[in-house]
Scaffold this active site. Structure first.
Site, PDB file in Angstrom:
ATOM      1  N   SER A   1      79.797   9.481  10.927  1.00 43.02           N
ATOM      2  CA  SER A   1      78.943   8.452  10.794  1.00 43.02           C
ATOM      3  C   SER A   1      78.140   8.720   9.884  1.00 43.02           C
ATOM      4  CB  SER A   1      78.502   8.493  12.545  1.00 43.02           C
ATOM      5  OG  SER A   1      78.004   9.891  12.980  1.00 43.02           O
TER       6      SER A   1
ATOM      7  N   GLY B   1      78.035  14.882  10.825  1.00 44.63           N
ATOM      8  CA  GLY B   1      78.196  15.666   9.803  1.00 44.63           C
ATOM      9  C   GLY B   1      79.312  15.386   9.032  1.00 44.63           C
TER      10      GLY B   1
ATOM     11  N   ASP C   1      88.520  10.979  14.430  1.00 40.95           N
ATOM     12  CA  ASP C   1      89.821  11.117  13.969  1.00 40.95           C
ATOM     13  C   ASP C   1      90.886  10.496  15.147  1.00 40.95           C
ATOM     14  OD1 ASP C   1      90.288  12.119  11.670  1.00 40.95           O
ATOM     15  OD2 ASP C   1      89.907  14.316  12.056  1.00 40.95           O
TER      16      ASP C   1
END
Ligand SMILES: Nc1ncnc2c1ncn2[C@@H]1O[C@H](COP(=O)(O)OS(=O)(=O)O)[C@@H](OP(=O)(O)O)[C@H]1O
Ligand SMILES: Nc1ncnc2c1ncn2[C@@H]1O[C@H](COP(=O)(O)OP(=O)(O)O)[C@@H](O)[C@H]1O
Length: 290
Positions: A193, A119, A149
């Site tokens: 992604s 997302g 991250d």
């Protein structure tokens, strides 16, 4: 060797062992070949497996000679020359372990899988990953989270946000997630992604059903209004180039296992409730049993 049902769609040694351990669910593990007593026997065993795993005559003889020279390799198999469409270096052999994935799953009383949360930035991926791992922990289930991250602080610290680096970021996380699933762990991967083809490539690394794609279906306007890191603001100001959703694409899944749709800030959209939705899916597919 009777009773082994080979999953033809997998270009690897994965096979299902129906009925093993009295569980009607197929179990996935590496096909164990008996330790060959001599090179000729070894060649025969490898040749017998060629019906599901084509290997070249060159590799068979290489395997036989390695086995003779290094007895510790007697339970190794020559791995497919082509994995995921990529050429692999020659003279690499697959080392078999006496403990297989199904043994580990039995120990953990769960089935390894990958929960792939995709997302936009700010859609709540990390928050739901955290809520999910906590809720599963409370049920006695072992998870590990690979957050985009975080992984970019170590393993993927060399990668930028240009398209090919995002692809490599996703590929590496997909491979690591696959290893965790092989351990028997419920691996939660939460990363933007943005490209369908990269997510599909990660899906294809795993046995069918083990890749659970979860889409954080949150409008860009909501993500932007949250903007916890101030990155949308910088992207709008042109201070960050190629920011997903602003001047870089995000391809929403067309057909994924779970959609977590943002419908407002009520209880149905709370991180805890979203985690429960994923858990219901896992339960219905038998992933929370050994
Ligand atoms: N250009 C650009 N585009 C998108 N995101 C950016 C960018 N630059 C930095 N960031 C920050 O990096 C986090 C996304 O890393 P990912 O590894 O998940 O991205 S990707 O899957 O490789 O696209 C993302 O974290 P999340 O907000 O948690 O998604 C951002 O904080
Ligand atoms: N379900 C939710 N409802 C409301 N706010 C949320 C929800 N999930 C996350 N948030 C908030 O949105 C912001 C972004 O969440 P985060 O998990 O960091 O997103 P991502 O990992 O996708 O960038 C955070 O401030 C977080 O508190």
């Amino acid at each position: 060797m009777e009773g082994l049902a080979i999953r033809a769609s997998r270009p690897s040694f994965l096979c299902s062992l129906p009925g093993l351990g009295g569980n009607s669910q197929p179990r996935y593990g590496f096909l164990r070949l008996p330790a060959p007593s001599n090179a000729a026997e070894n060649t025969k065993l490898v040749a017998n497996s060629a019906s599901f795993h084509p290997i070249s005559a060159v590799n068979v003889s290489a395997q036989a000679s390695l086995t003779a020279d290094f007895p510790a390799l007697s339970e190794t198999k020559v791995k497919d020359e082509r994995i995921n469409g990529e050429e692999k270096p020659e003279n690499i052999v697959w080392h078999e372990s006496s403990i297989c994935r199904c043994d580990r799953q039995q120990l953990l009383q769960q089935k390894g899988c990958v929960i792939w949360i995709t997302g936009l930035s700010g859609s709540g991926k990390s928050t739901v990953a955290c809520a999910l791992s906590k809720a599963l922990f409370e049920r006695g289930k072992l998870t590990y989270t690979l957050d985009g991250d975080n992984v970019r602080h170590g393993l993927n610290r060399d990668l930028t946000f240009k398209a090919e680096d995002r692809t490599e970021n996703i590929r590496r996380i997909g491979e690591v997630a696959k290893l965790f699933a092989d351990v028997g762990v419920i691996c939660i991967a939460s990363l933007i992604s943005p490209y369908r083809i990269d997510r599909a490539a990660c899906r294809s690394l795993l046995p069918e059903g083990d890749f659970v794609e979860v889409f954080m279906d949150v409008p860009l306007s909501v993500c932007e209004s949250r903007d916890p890191k101030g990155l949308y603001k910088l992207a709008r100001a042109g201070k960050i180039k190629g920011f997903t959703g602003i001047d870089d694409p995000y391809e929403a899944p067309l057909n994924c296992e779970v959609v977590l749709k943002h419908t407002g800030d009520d209880d149905s959209c709370s991180p805890r409730q979203m985690a429960e939705n994923i858990i219901s899916y896992l339960q219905s597919k038998g992933y929370l049993e050994g």
